[in-house]
Design an enzyme around this catalytic site. Structure first.
Site, PDB file in Angstrom:
ATOM      1  CE1 TYR A 118      38.557  33.227  36.290  1.00 41.60           C
ATOM      2  CE2 TYR A 118      38.033  35.484  36.950  1.00 41.60           C
ATOM      3  CZ  TYR A 118      38.561  34.587  36.037  1.00 41.60           C
ATOM      4  OH  TYR A 118      39.098  35.058  34.871  1.00 41.60           O
ATOM      5  CD  GLU A 168      41.516  32.429  34.049  1.00 41.82           C
ATOM      6  OE1 GLU A 168      40.436  32.917  33.679  1.00 41.82           O
ATOM      7  OE2 GLU A 168      42.074  31.476  33.452  1.00 41.82           O
TER       8      GLU A 168
END
Length: 277
Positions: free
Chosen positions: A119, A207
């Site tokens: 992530y 993101e």
């Protein structure tokens, strides 16, 4: 302003970020030609809506099947059937509400050999006024869940706006993600590349979930979600290329009307509205 995944990847690719080859379509008659442009043997068929959790989402219509909004095609025929099943149907995710959002476009992408999912995100730290990286080894999961259950697995790194992303910063990110070899070397270029894209395009959020390590050891941006600062977009001539990516079919009618009057409007459930200036 939000944009679709395939648009976000094109923006990042223009700065040099590693993304897979893919083709976006808006009608079924474009599907076969799009699939033929990709080498296979794996085709990833992705619903394009402005909402997260597409892979775990479910369609309202029964004819769309039980699978989520991201499906794997192991042949051209199977990939086509996935497009046929999803296009025009309503996908419900944790972020759409019960009615879901109609899938008006599909992104067909070349498959990847995934070794590890990570992530990575970027945002503006309101406390320091600096752009910050947030990274975790728990890629592919809801970061809110990770923050709640295992906050120690998230590392936040603020970037000095004068120096930009240094090699030392990139190494800290690589170490936090437990990267080594080619992947660690890739981060030395990927981190400053993403920072450059973030700052030059006036993003408010970027993101990448997941950022993957492939079996050949290199990094790839497998999914991308990008939002832009509306104040920057309001400056005439500053980001005409980004404004052209706006998809009003993904926006609430009230939000569209509010933008025309330069109002910040967020629709909520119920019958009570709150406007604060």
């Amino acid at each position: 302003m939000n944009i679709h995944e395939h648009q976000a990847k094109e923006v990042l690719k223009s700065f040099g970020a590693p993304v897979a080859k893919g083709v976006a379509i808006t009608s079924l008659d474009q599907a076969k030609a799009a699939i033929d442009q990709l080498p296979g043997p794996l085709w990833v068929v992705k619903s394009q809506i402005h909402a997260g959790g597409r892979g775990k989402g479910k369609f309202v219509e029964k004819e769309a099947g039980e699978k989520g909004g991201v499906r794997l095609g192991f042949s051209k025929e199977q990939a086509y059937e996935h497009v046929k099943a999803m296009l025009g149907h309503h996908l419900v995710t944790a972020q759409t509400g019960a009615g879901g959002k109609q899938v008006n476009r599909i992104y067909i992408e070349d498959g990847a050999d995934i070794e590890k999912e990570l992530y990575l995100s970027m945002l503006v730290d309101r406390g320091t006024g600096h752009v910050a990286f947030m990274v975790s080894t728990e890629g592919g999961m809801d970061i809110e869940q990770v923050a709640h259950d295992t906050p120690e697995k998230i590392m936040t790194l603020g970037i000095d706006p004068v120096k930009g992303v240094t090699d030392a910063d990139s190494k800290k990110i690589a170490d936090a993600l437990k990267l080594s070899g080619a992947a660690a070397a890739d981060m030395l270029t990927l981190a400053p590349t993403l920072y450059k894209a973030f700052t030059q395009k006036d993003m408010s959020m970027l993101e990448v979930n997941p950022l993957i390590v492939m079996k050949d050891g290199h990094l790839r941006v497998l999914d991308a979600k990008v939002s832009f600062d509306d104040n920057a977009l309001a400056i005439k001539g500053r980001h005409d290329d980004i404004i052209a990516l706006r998809d009003t079919t993904e926006e609430d009618e009230k939000e569209i009307a509010a933008k025309e009057w330069d109002l910040a409007y967020i629709p909520l459930d119920g019958t009570i509205g709150c406007m604060v200036n």
